[in-house]
Design a protein around this motif. Structure first.
Motif, PDB file in Angstrom:
ATOM      1  N   THR A  22       1.241  -1.365  -0.075  1.00  0.00           N
ATOM      2  CA  THR A  22      -0.173   0.249  -0.083  1.00  0.00           C
ATOM      3  C   THR A  22       0.568   1.240  -0.239  1.00  0.00           C
ATOM      4  O   THR A  22       0.322   2.472  -0.053  1.00  0.00           O
ATOM      5  CB  THR A  22      -1.244   0.073   1.259  1.00  0.00           C
ATOM      6  OG1 THR A  22      -0.052  -0.040   2.270  1.00  0.00           O
ATOM      7  CG2 THR A  22      -2.389  -0.858   1.260  1.00  0.00           C
ATOM      8  N   ARG A  25       0.392   4.692  -1.602  1.00  0.00           N
ATOM      9  CA  ARG A  25      -0.874   4.785  -2.553  1.00  0.00           C
ATOM     10  C   ARG A  25      -1.805   4.548  -1.257  1.00  0.00           C
ATOM     11  O   ARG A  25      -2.576   5.919  -1.600  1.00  0.00           O
ATOM     12  CB  ARG A  25      -1.301   3.437  -2.942  1.00  0.00           C
ATOM     13  CG  ARG A  25      -3.042   3.444  -3.768  1.00  0.00           C
ATOM     14  CD  ARG A  25      -3.092   1.786  -4.540  1.00  0.00           C
ATOM     15  NE  ARG A  25      -2.833   1.084  -3.128  1.00  0.00           N
ATOM     16  CZ  ARG A  25      -2.911  -0.788  -4.013  1.00  0.00           C
ATOM     17  NH1 ARG A  25      -2.708  -0.910  -5.417  1.00  0.00           N
ATOM     18  NH2 ARG A  25      -2.314  -1.642  -3.228  1.00  0.00           N
ATOM     19  N   ASN A  26      -2.115   4.249   0.194  1.00  0.00           N
ATOM     20  CA  ASN A  26      -3.308   4.390   0.801  1.00  0.00           C
ATOM     21  C   ASN A  26      -2.309   4.767   1.148  1.00  0.00           C
ATOM     22  O   ASN A  26      -2.433   5.398   2.726  1.00  0.00           O
ATOM     23  CB  ASN A  26      -3.990   3.295   0.847  1.00  0.00           C
ATOM     24  CG  ASN A  26      -5.023   2.649  -0.028  1.00  0.00           C
ATOM     25  OD1 ASN A  26      -4.192   1.321  -0.477  1.00  0.00           O
ATOM     26  ND2 ASN A  26      -5.316   3.580  -0.421  1.00  0.00           N
ATOM     27  N   TYR A  53       3.508  -2.223  -7.235  1.00  0.00           N
ATOM     28  CA  TYR A  53       3.473  -1.799  -6.346  1.00  0.00           C
ATOM     29  C   TYR A  53       3.174   0.111  -6.152  1.00  0.00           C
ATOM     30  O   TYR A  53       4.474   0.277  -6.290  1.00  0.00           O
ATOM     31  CB  TYR A  53       3.917  -1.858  -4.793  1.00  0.00           C
ATOM     32  CG  TYR A  53       3.926  -3.609  -4.490  1.00  0.00           C
ATOM     33  CD1 TYR A  53       3.013  -4.469  -5.180  1.00  0.00           C
ATOM     34  CD2 TYR A  53       4.728  -4.231  -3.544  1.00  0.00           C
ATOM     35  CE1 TYR A  53       3.114  -5.433  -4.648  1.00  0.00           C
ATOM     36  CE2 TYR A  53       4.455  -5.154  -3.653  1.00  0.00           C
ATOM     37  CZ  TYR A  53       3.431  -6.038  -3.253  1.00  0.00           C
ATOM     38  OH  TYR A  53       3.428  -7.313  -3.586  1.00  0.00           O
ATOM     39  N   ALA A  54       2.099   0.994  -6.331  1.00  0.00           N
ATOM     40  CA  ALA A  54       2.095   1.660  -7.030  1.00  0.00           C
ATOM     41  C   ALA A  54       2.552   2.005  -8.413  1.00  0.00           C
ATOM     42  O   ALA A  54       3.224   3.019  -8.386  1.00  0.00           O
ATOM     43  CB  ALA A  54       2.175   2.498  -5.797  1.00  0.00           C
ATOM     44  N   ASP A  55       2.639   1.352  -9.051  1.00  0.00           N
ATOM     45  CA  ASP A  55       3.569   1.533 -10.423  1.00  0.00           C
ATOM     46  C   ASP A  55       4.488   1.984 -10.399  1.00  0.00           C
ATOM     47  O   ASP A  55       5.239   3.210 -10.781  1.00  0.00           O
ATOM     48  CB  ASP A  55       2.673   1.936 -10.841  1.00  0.00           C
ATOM     49  CG  ASP A  55       0.969   1.606 -11.610  1.00  0.00           C
ATOM     50  OD1 ASP A  55       1.182   0.918 -11.548  1.00  0.00           O
ATOM     51  OD2 ASP A  55       0.242   3.156 -11.756  1.00  0.00           O
TER      52      ASP A  55
END
Length: 327
Positions: A22, A25-26, A53-55
């Protein structure tokens, strides 16, 4: 924190790992910094990420934190490559794609090498020896210290690990396989875990808390600040909110009450100490959650509780996996 060897290699990792799914992102930079600092101060070393993960944002954020927060030498950084945002081809295990992805990961992480480089998933469109050859090149060039796989089925793992062992000194032994494993998901026990144990490949369980359900927080309702309530992660949690899962969570809660610990501790200790497991990967959202998870270090479940949890969560394994003496 106790350190364990990863498979039959010399690489040692903390027996709890920190996940970064995450991050960027989060989980923002401040929260990620708090997580990493708490983990490091507790003796944690294994930090797991991936190029998708999150590009790439998770790798970039981890690299940024390594500049001044935690010494690079104190961490075992693991990343993955092979997943692609292409509906026509979800995974790309070709030599060119993997090595390009590794170079991009190193740039985002701001380091010359990763300690563990993992193929994110099996690619049926690329010859397996080509995929594994990319791991050999990464290790021989010094860009990766050890190599592993992720989300390979039992026969895929056995084929890959056997191929690598067939030419010792020339090919890189597989150190690890990362798979989902918890009291709510024991599918790896059918073929993956027996193959890993036989071939000396360490297991890194992802979602060891059953996507958060084994903490007990979903027993009566879905907390508004939980992953199960978010548009992005609700579908990820939903499969573990059925009646069968509820029975297992009730058993975990009963065990926790008897031991005067939390359901999180019981669920995490169970998977951490399963045969073949090197380090469950924890994806905590806050430093408070991570601190609670890391406090499991001193807990070992009594044998009778392990047996009870084994029984209530036992997957159904029929022919040809059952004991032949039962036929």
């Amino acid at each position: 924190m106790e350190q364990r060897h990863l498979g039959r290699t010399g690489l040692r990792v903390s027996r709890i790992g920190l996940g970064t799914l995450t991050w960027a992102r989060n989980t923002g930079e401040r929260e990620a910094a708090d997580l990493l600092k708490v983990f490091w101060e507790a003796g944690g070393t294994l930090v797991d990420t991936a190029d998708v993960y999150a590009d790439g944002g998770a790798e970039y954020l981890l690299g940024k934190l390594l500049e001044g927060l935690v010494p690079r030498r104190d961490l075992v950084i693991a990343t993955k490559a092979g997943s692609v945002p292409d509906p026509e081809r979800r995974f790309d295990g070709s030599r060119g794609h993997l090595l390009d992805a590794l170079d991009a990961s190193l740039e985002r992480l701001g380091t010359d090498y990763v300690d563990l480089w993992q193929v994110h998933a099996f690619d049926p469109m690329t010859p397996l020896d080509e995929t594994l050859g990319a791991l050999d090149m990464a290790v021989s060039s010094g860009r990766a210290r050890y190599a592993g796989i992720s989300n390979f089925s039992g026969w895929q793992l056995a084929k890959a690990a056997t191929w690598q062992l067939a030419a010792p000194g020339t090919r890189t032994r597989l150190a690890s396989t990362q798979m989902e494993y918890s009291l709510l998901q024991r599918g790896v026990e059918r073929e993956v875990l027996p193959a890993a144990l036989d071939l000396g490949v360490g297991l890194l369980p992802s979602s060891p808390l059953g996507r958060g359900v084994l903490t007990g927080k979903y027993r009566h309702a879905t907390p508004p600040d939980s992953r199960g309530a978010s548009d992005l992660m609700a579908a990820f949690v939903a499969p573990y909110l059925d009646e069968e899962a509820a029975r297992i969570v009730d058993a975990v809660t009963t065990a926790a009450d008897g031991l005067a610990v939390s359901p999180l501790h019981v669920a995490l200790a169970w998977v951490r100490d399963r045969p073949g497991v090197a380090a469950p990967i924890i994806g905590a959202r806050t430093s408070q959650q991570l601190t609670a998870a890391l406090s499991v270090e001193g807990l070992s479940l009594p044998d009778e509780i392990c047996r009870a949890l084994d029984d209530v969560s036992a997957p159904v394994h029929r022919y040809p996996d059952q004991d032949w003496s039962e036929l």
